[in-house]
Design a protein around this motif. Structure first.
Motif, PDB file in Angstrom:
ATOM      1  N   ALA A 190       0.845  -1.194   0.000  1.00  0.00           N
ATOM      2  CA  ALA A 190       0.000   0.000   0.000  1.00  0.00           C
ATOM      3  C   ALA A 190       0.879   1.242   0.000  1.00  0.00           C
ATOM      4  CB  ALA A 190      -0.905  -0.001   1.211  1.00  0.00           C
ATOM      5  N   LEU A 191       0.708   2.085  -1.013  1.00  0.00           N
ATOM      6  CA  LEU A 191       1.444   3.346  -1.069  1.00  0.00           C
ATOM      7  C   LEU A 191       0.699   4.442  -0.316  1.00  0.00           C
ATOM      8  CD1 LEU A 191       2.571   3.252  -4.804  1.00  0.00           C
ATOM      9  CD2 LEU A 191       3.853   2.563  -2.772  1.00  0.00           C
ATOM     10  N   HIS A 192      -0.619   4.316  -0.278  1.00  0.00           N
ATOM     11  CA  HIS A 192      -1.450   5.267   0.471  1.00  0.00           C
ATOM     12  C   HIS A 192      -2.714   4.541   0.905  1.00  0.00           C
ATOM     13  CE1 HIS A 192      -3.453   8.956   1.672  1.00  0.00           C
ATOM     14  NE2 HIS A 192      -4.508   8.561   0.980  1.00  0.00           N
ATOM     15  N   LYS A 193      -3.104   4.683   2.167  1.00  0.00           N
ATOM     16  CA  LYS A 193      -4.335   4.068   2.678  1.00  0.00           C
ATOM     17  C   LYS A 193      -5.195   5.177   3.258  1.00  0.00           C
ATOM     18  CE  LYS A 193      -4.197  -0.341   3.962  1.00  0.00           C
ATOM     19  NZ  LYS A 193      -4.094  -1.463   4.866  1.00  0.00           N
ATOM     20  N   GLY A 194      -6.178   5.641   2.478  1.00  0.00           N
ATOM     21  CA  GLY A 194      -7.065   6.703   2.917  1.00  0.00           C
ATOM     22  C   GLY A 194      -8.430   6.198   3.349  1.00  0.00           C
TER      23      GLY A 194
END
Length: 138
Positions: free
Chosen positions: A86-90
């Motif tokens: 995961a590069l970004h978990k929003g």
């Protein structure tokens, strides 16, 4: 003003409201976070609770009604064994437990998840002896 429900002066003067006092104590002791966000709507005698549950499946949500308290719970994500990084978990899928204290005359009609929103439908059921009635004068 803070009310101490365990004060003997209070408990000796209020009789027959034990369940109400228990509920008020429970509410005052609970702290809830802002997650997940939710809406509450009222239309006449019907109520609707909408809870934003993006990415959470219906099998992972537990709903329970016990002693006038509606609890909605998610234990959090299961372990992810995929090789994806995961590069970004929003999108939060973290564990939560929401509690709603219901009046004695509210009934839960059902719940459904659609488009990432959990909807819980409730209705106020007024017993016949509490409905307005006309008294005939003789």
């Amino acid at each position: 003003m803070l009310i101490n429900f365990t004060d003997p002066m209070f408990s000796n003067r209020v009789l027959g409201f034990e369940t109400l006092v228990d509920r008020l104590e429970r509410i005052s002791n609970e702290s809830q976070s802002g997650y997940p966000p939710y809406n509450i709507f009222k239309d006449g005698l019907k109520f609707k609770i909408e809870i934003a549950l993006a990415g959470i499946e219906k099998k992972d949500v537990d709903i329970e009604l016990c002693d006038g308290v509606l609890s909605i719970k998610h234990d959090g994500p299961k372990e992810d064994n995929s090789a994806e990084e995961a590069l970004h978990k929003g999108i939060a899928k973290r564990a939560f437990k929401l509690k709603f204290t219901l009046a004695e005359d509210l009934e839960v009609l059902g719940a459904a998840i659609k488009n990432g929103l959990l909807t819980v439908n409730l209705e106020r059921v007024v017993p016949d002896h509490k409905k307005p009635r006309v008294i005939e004068v003789k």
